[in-house]
Design a protein around this motif. Structure first.
Motif, PDB file in Angstrom:
ATOM      1  N   PHE A  66       0.818  -1.220   0.000  1.00  0.00           N
ATOM      2  CA  PHE A  66       0.000   0.000   0.000  1.00  0.00           C
ATOM      3  C   PHE A  66       0.853   1.272   0.000  1.00  0.00           C
ATOM      4  O   PHE A  66       0.367   2.342   0.398  1.00  0.00           O
ATOM      5  CB  PHE A  66      -0.956   0.046   1.212  1.00  0.00           C
ATOM      6  N   ASN A  67       2.093   1.178  -0.444  1.00  0.00           N
ATOM      7  CA  ASN A  67       3.035   2.281  -0.280  1.00  0.00           C
ATOM      8  C   ASN A  67       4.199   2.107  -1.252  1.00  0.00           C
ATOM      9  O   ASN A  67       4.919   1.104  -1.170  1.00  0.00           O
ATOM     10  CB  ASN A  67       3.541   2.269   1.167  1.00  0.00           C
ATOM     11  N   PRO A  68       4.425   3.049  -2.166  1.00  0.00           N
ATOM     12  CA  PRO A  68       5.497   2.899  -3.142  1.00  0.00           C
ATOM     13  C   PRO A  68       6.891   2.728  -2.543  1.00  0.00           C
ATOM     14  O   PRO A  68       7.721   2.009  -3.109  1.00  0.00           O
ATOM     15  CB  PRO A  68       5.413   4.192  -3.960  1.00  0.00           C
ATOM     16  N   VAL A  69       7.178   3.380  -1.394  1.00  0.00           N
ATOM     17  CA  VAL A  69       8.524   3.211  -0.838  1.00  0.00           C
ATOM     18  C   VAL A  69       8.687   1.831  -0.203  1.00  0.00           C
ATOM     19  O   VAL A  69       9.805   1.288  -0.173  1.00  0.00           O
ATOM     20  CB  VAL A  69       8.880   4.334   0.163  1.00  0.00           C
ATOM     21  N   VAL A  70       7.606   1.233   0.276  1.00  0.00           N
ATOM     22  CA  VAL A  70       7.677  -0.147   0.752  1.00  0.00           C
ATOM     23  C   VAL A  70       7.969  -1.073  -0.428  1.00  0.00           C
ATOM     24  O   VAL A  70       8.801  -1.985  -0.337  1.00  0.00           O
ATOM     25  CB  VAL A  70       6.370  -0.552   1.460  1.00  0.00           C
ATOM     26  N   SER A  71       7.313  -0.833  -1.549  1.00  0.00           N
ATOM     27  CA  SER A  71       7.559  -1.646  -2.751  1.00  0.00           C
ATOM     28  C   SER A  71       8.976  -1.441  -3.272  1.00  0.00           C
ATOM     29  O   SER A  71       9.614  -2.391  -3.734  1.00  0.00           O
ATOM     30  CB  SER A  71       6.539  -1.287  -3.836  1.00  0.00           C
ATOM     31  N   LEU A  72       9.470  -0.203  -3.195  1.00  0.00           N
ATOM     32  CA  LEU A  72      10.848   0.073  -3.617  1.00  0.00           C
ATOM     33  C   LEU A  72      11.842  -0.723  -2.777  1.00  0.00           C
ATOM     34  O   LEU A  72      12.774  -1.348  -3.309  1.00  0.00           O
ATOM     35  CB  LEU A  72      11.137   1.570  -3.499  1.00  0.00           C
ATOM     36  N   VAL A  73      11.658  -0.716  -1.471  1.00  0.00           N
ATOM     37  CA  VAL A  73      12.556  -1.470  -0.598  1.00  0.00           C
ATOM     38  C   VAL A  73      12.425  -2.972  -0.850  1.00  0.00           C
ATOM     39  O   VAL A  73      13.428  -3.701  -0.841  1.00  0.00           O
ATOM     40  CB  VAL A  73      12.272  -1.129   0.877  1.00  0.00           C
ATOM     41  N   ALA A  74      11.223  -3.438  -1.122  1.00  0.00           N
ATOM     42  CA  ALA A  74      11.038  -4.860  -1.452  1.00  0.00           C
ATOM     43  C   ALA A  74      11.802  -5.226  -2.714  1.00  0.00           C
ATOM     44  O   ALA A  74      12.374  -6.323  -2.811  1.00  0.00           O
ATOM     45  CB  ALA A  74       9.549  -5.168  -1.623  1.00  0.00           C
ATOM     46  N   ALA A  75      11.840  -4.313  -3.688  1.00  0.00           N
ATOM     47  CA  ALA A  75      12.596  -4.566  -4.918  1.00  0.00           C
ATOM     48  C   ALA A  75      14.090  -4.567  -4.642  1.00  0.00           C
ATOM     49  O   ALA A  75      14.836  -5.398  -5.192  1.00  0.00           O
ATOM     50  CB  ALA A  75      12.246  -3.506  -5.962  1.00  0.00           C
ATOM     51  N   ILE A  76      14.542  -3.655  -3.789  1.00  0.00           N
ATOM     52  CA  ILE A  76      15.960  -3.622  -3.430  1.00  0.00           C
ATOM     53  C   ILE A  76      16.365  -4.922  -2.746  1.00  0.00           C
ATOM     54  O   ILE A  76      17.455  -5.445  -2.961  1.00  0.00           O
ATOM     55  CB  ILE A  76      16.250  -2.407  -2.524  1.00  0.00           C
ATOM     56  N   LYS A  77      15.467  -5.473  -1.925  1.00  0.00           N
ATOM     57  CA  LYS A  77      15.731  -6.729  -1.241  1.00  0.00           C
ATOM     58  C   LYS A  77      15.482  -7.944  -2.136  1.00  0.00           C
ATOM     59  O   LYS A  77      15.661  -9.074  -1.726  1.00  0.00           O
ATOM     60  CB  LYS A  77      14.840  -6.837   0.005  1.00  0.00           C
ATOM     61  N   ARG A  78      15.036  -7.683  -3.374  1.00  0.00           N
ATOM     62  CA  ARG A  78      14.770  -8.717  -4.371  1.00  0.00           C
ATOM     63  C   ARG A  78      13.610  -9.630  -3.986  1.00  0.00           C
ATOM     64  O   ARG A  78      13.540 -10.789  -4.408  1.00  0.00           O
ATOM     65  CB  ARG A  78      16.039  -9.536  -4.660  1.00  0.00           C
ATOM     66  N   ASP A  79      12.701  -9.100  -3.196  1.00  0.00           N
ATOM     67  CA  ASP A  79      11.481  -9.836  -2.913  1.00  0.00           C
ATOM     68  C   ASP A  79      10.518  -9.745  -4.090  1.00  0.00           C
ATOM     69  O   ASP A  79       9.695 -10.643  -4.297  1.00  0.00           O
ATOM     70  CB  ASP A  79      10.805  -9.287  -1.655  1.00  0.00           C
ATOM     71  N   ILE A  80      10.580  -8.622  -4.817  1.00  0.00           N
ATOM     72  CA  ILE A  80       9.854  -8.440  -6.070  1.00  0.00           C
ATOM     73  C   ILE A  80      10.808  -7.808  -7.063  1.00  0.00           C
ATOM     74  O   ILE A  80      11.884  -7.309  -6.683  1.00  0.00           O
ATOM     75  CB  ILE A  80       8.591  -7.546  -5.900  1.00  0.00           C
TER      76      ILE A  80
END
Length: 228
Positions: A66-80
């Protein structure tokens, strides 16, 4: 259990819409019921914290950033993937805007509005960096140590941060954008959005950097029962 990208995007859009409808709607209701700004903020706070617990609990198994910066961090962690993170951000923004319009419709207000509430300056930007830092740090720590408690941790953190930050803790670019389209209690001028979004992104990235180091250590070799 894994869910395909369509279901994950639908969960992100729906969750962000409900979140923003709650933020904006509870702000309108609180403002109607009380002339005391502190009481209005308290009502806004409790509704927001509560809905976060609900949404993360029921949509978390699918997707509940529900938050673009949460999604950004998830991408950095390679979760997505980065492309998935971009798609998440897009539907989060669209869902958030829809949530604002739904709140207006519920309270018989003009659907299309632009906020005139000034929220700018270094104290506000610092507050947003702190708010986003704390939110991401809470999420990453919860996922690492208490994954079953993430919904409550996030809801309680936002409840506290509403009152602990001068900006009332937006901590979310999609929510900030949606709130720029309501000239009600929870609004923010579109002109003030860039400062908020930059601060939120910086805070989130700092939290990710610290968490990647702090939470990566080995478990203690002693039992808590051994500590006197």
């Amino acid at each position: 259990m894994t869910f395909d990208i369509r279901r994950r995007l639908a969960a992100e859009a729906l969750g962000t819409a409900i979140l923003v409808a709650t933020v904006v709607g509870s702000g309108i209701m609180a403002d109607k019921l009380s002339d005391d700004v502190a009481i209005s903020l308290l009502g806004n706070t409790l509704a927001t914290g509560a809905i976060l617990v609900v949404l993360i609990t029921i949509l978390g198994p699918i997707s509940a950033h529900f938050n673009p910066v949460v999604s950004l961090v998830a991408a950095i962690k390679r979760d997505i993937t980065l492309s998935e993170a971009a798609a998440y951000a897009l539907v989060q923004i669209v869902g958030g805007i829809a949530g604002t319009w739904i709140a207006h419709a519920m309270f018989d207000l003009p659907i299309f509005q632009v906020s005139e509430t000034v929220r700018t300056g270094m104290p506000q930007w610092t507050a947003e960096a702190v708010a986003a830092f704390g939110l991401l740090f809470t999420i990453l720590g919860g996922v690492r140590f208490r994954p079953d408690s993430v919904a409550w941790l996030v809801g309680l953190y936002i409840t506290a941060a509403y009152w602990a930050t001068s900006s009332t803790s937006f901590a979310n670019p999609a929510v900030a954008i949606a709130r720029s389209l309501t000239n009600t209690f929870s609004g923010i001028r579109p002109l003030d959005l860039p400062g908020f979004v930059i601060a939120e992104t910086v805070g989130a990235l700092l939290a990710a950097a610290l968490a990647s180091w702090l939470f990566a250590g080995n478990r203690p070799t002693f039992s808590p029962k051994e500590v006197v």
